[in-house]
Write an enzyme that holds these catalytic residues in place. Sequence first.
Site, PDB file in Angstrom:
ATOM      1  N   SER A  38     -14.688  53.796   5.418  1.00 44.01           N
ATOM      2  CA  SER A  38     -13.958  52.365   5.296  1.00 44.01           C
ATOM      3  C   SER A  38     -12.375  52.584   4.866  1.00 44.01           C
ATOM      4  O   SER A  38     -11.702  51.446   5.096  1.00 44.01           O
ATOM      5  CB  SER A  38     -14.766  51.689   4.030  1.00 44.01           C
ATOM      6  N   GLU A  57     -14.966  59.028  -8.954  1.00 49.32           N
ATOM      7  CA  GLU A  57     -13.465  58.796  -8.734  1.00 49.32           C
ATOM      8  C   GLU A  57     -12.522  59.492  -9.603  1.00 49.32           C
ATOM      9  O   GLU A  57     -11.591  59.937  -9.477  1.00 49.32           O
ATOM     10  CB  GLU A  57     -13.204  57.393  -8.683  1.00 49.32           C
ATOM     11  N   PHE A  63     -12.345  50.587  -7.590  1.00 47.61           N
ATOM     12  CA  PHE A  63     -12.584  51.998  -8.320  1.00 47.61           C
ATOM     13  C   PHE A  63     -11.304  52.956  -8.675  1.00 47.61           C
ATOM     14  O   PHE A  63     -11.235  53.427  -9.468  1.00 47.61           O
ATOM     15  CB  PHE A  63     -13.613  52.611  -7.178  1.00 47.61           C
ATOM     16  N   HIS A 103      -8.951  47.698   0.462  1.00 50.63           N
ATOM     17  CA  HIS A 103      -9.965  46.630  -0.115  1.00 50.63           C
ATOM     18  C   HIS A 103      -9.497  46.035  -1.217  1.00 50.63           C
ATOM     19  O   HIS A 103     -10.184  45.732  -2.226  1.00 50.63           O
ATOM     20  CB  HIS A 103     -11.480  47.005  -0.024  1.00 50.63           C
ATOM     21  N   ASP A 108     -18.400  40.955  -0.249  1.00 47.43           N
ATOM     22  CA  ASP A 108     -18.823  41.661  -1.473  1.00 47.43           C
ATOM     23  C   ASP A 108     -18.589  41.077  -2.580  1.00 47.43           C
ATOM     24  O   ASP A 108     -19.161  41.542  -3.917  1.00 47.43           O
ATOM     25  CB  ASP A 108     -17.973  43.163  -1.616  1.00 47.43           C
TER      26      ASP A 108
END
Length: 314
Positions: free
Chosen positions: A35, A56, A81, A107, A115
């Site tokens: 992604s 992360e 994140f 994103h 989402d």
Amino acid sequence: MSTMIATRDAYGQTLAELGEENKNIVVLDADLSGSTKTSIFAKKFPERFFNMGIAEANMVGTAAGLAAAGKIPFVSTFAIFAVGRAWEQVRQSAAYPKANVKIVATHGGVTVGEDGGSHQSVEDIAIMRAVPNMTVIVPADGPETAKAIRAAAAYKGPVYVRLGRNKVPTVTAEETPFEIGKGVQLADGTDLTFVTTGLMTAQALAAAETLKGEGISARVVHLATVKPLDGDILLKAARETGAIVTAEEHSIVGGLGGAVAEFLGENSPVPLKRVGVNDRFGTSGKAEELLKYFGLMPADLVEAARGVVARKGK
């Protein structure tokens, strides 16, 4: 019709090119390389790519260690994140020691779409802008993303680059200059200035065309770098056009609008309107529908422009 390119695609391509040019570039991802498009680099340079899994915080700490050893780590995951889950490591391990870590989050914003609010980062620019030593970049389109990634790699110190999921119109040209900390004027005008970042720059250019038909002359100043802010271009805009509308695919609290309002409030107060997500979480929907729902369309910018122009001289 301008070429439509997703900024994340331009990132993946540029990162792979940089990998060829500089052997010190390493890439870390948190199980989202398909992604974030770091998968292109991973295929070319598997020995310099590290999938850190859904961890992360650990990924950012590891990147800081790699930077201390002389590598140039690019760290990628979704904005929610990179800035949310890993915030303490971003602050303590990357920003505090001024580690040469490049956090490139994809994103960002509401155009993540279906989402929904949990994954639509509308506060990341504000959070990263508040961190000392951090440089914050939000490119407008594919070509500018390529320049921004190269500039981030060359810059010594921590950088946050915010990219999007969807294809966006190309509004900059090959010859459009890119320099960290410098804005660019993409359209001239005398009645007000749109100060924009990310995909909202394309919306502002469309709004400026509509306003021209109403006899309102709108300048468009694109700030790819939200921090450090280009005070010179803002002062010039405030003094020459006397009214400002900011536009960002982000909360109006603490992002580009906040930065511009703070700066002009202290240096050259003029009528100003912040256009963005109005201090609320995102919601599920198609990207285009969400831009309408949150008031981020050219028509919304036209309305904001009429409002600030009406306030001039009052």
